[in-house]
Design an enzyme around this catalytic site. Sequence first.
Site, mmCIF file in Angstrom:
data_model
loop_
_atom_site.group_PDB
_atom_site.id
_atom_site.type_symbol
_atom_site.label_atom_id
_atom_site.label_comp_id
_atom_site.label_asym_id
_atom_site.label_seq_id
_atom_site.Cartn_x
_atom_site.Cartn_y
_atom_site.Cartn_z
ATOM 1 C CE1 TYR A 261 0.091 2.445 4.015
ATOM 2 C CE2 TYR A 261 1.110 0.137 5.194
ATOM 3 C CZ TYR A 261 0.587 1.326 4.972
ATOM 4 O OH TYR A 261 1.229 1.502 6.040
ATOM 5 C CB CYS A 262 1.398 3.686 -1.489
ATOM 6 S SG CYS A 262 0.773 4.194 -3.031
ATOM 7 N N GLY A 263 -0.036 6.506 -0.324
ATOM 8 C CA GLY A 263 -1.215 7.357 0.100
ATOM 9 C C GLY A 263 -2.228 6.789 -0.883
#
Length: 321
Positions: A272-274
Amino acid sequence: MQPFRSVLRALRSAGSSFPAKAVVAALVLALPGRTARADIGIISPAEAKKLIEADDPAKRPIVLDTRGGYKDYFRGHLPTAHHLNFDTLRGTDNGVPVQYLPDDLTKALLVRAGVNKDRLHLIYATGEKLPNDEILSASMVAYVLEKYGVKDIRIVDGGLPAWKAAKLPVTQEYFGNPKGALPEKGNPDIALTVDDVLKRKPGAVLVDARPHNEYVGDDEIWLRKGHIPGAISFHWARLMEADNTHQFLPFEKVKAQLAAAGLTADKEILVYCGTSREGSLLRFYLKHVAKYPNVRLYEGSWKEYAALKQHPAETKENKPK
């Protein structure tokens, strides 16, 4: 018949221990005129140019310019490139910005862009030194195509800068693809929900692809600071050339870094990330460059998780196990 004879000679020299299935596979590979199997990965600008200029129009790829700036497309793009702004595939849902659109809307946009189950797709954007992150638009669109069942996708390695550096032709002419046709069956299992992340199996590696400062909460961006508990940090840009963020580093150059972070082929890896763009790049590299078998993307990513205040967040650094 010459390729056939060469294969047969090699098989005879290998002896009777050579598996029968491997013999059949090798002979099929040697058949004249055989087309390459569908795959997802990267392609050099020179090879992309050859495909774009194929004599048979039916064998030419669908070329997608995924840059967010439409004026960039107007200034110049690859021949036959159709502009598909990556951000048209996302929108606000239940108050959370940049969520992926529902299936019916996404399918309509992909069909209008000419995405076709029977064609190769070349995807590109821009690549320059950080903070340029246009490569993320290419990897995000590649992810969406893969999720909807497209099996033949290449990201042009080095993007538009590498194309220009090789003195390959650029055009300002618009190119509209004919209406596309998506596969009947998609590949939704590559996507994760927040519940999938929360209920992940013991031993699964959760990795945050954002810059380290955001991972530890040293930013002015997010509603809540930090990361999902248990996540390790591996910034996507560590996989790219420093002077061209659209050019992938060879796996052998980053293999030790990935292993030190606990990102190895034997693990189930949840990324995941932003907003899922950075995560799409990390997933693309692990799955389609490094060829790791089990890598999936949490689409909601931190922008969704941060709004779900019933779930905890942390700012401490987690070390790989």
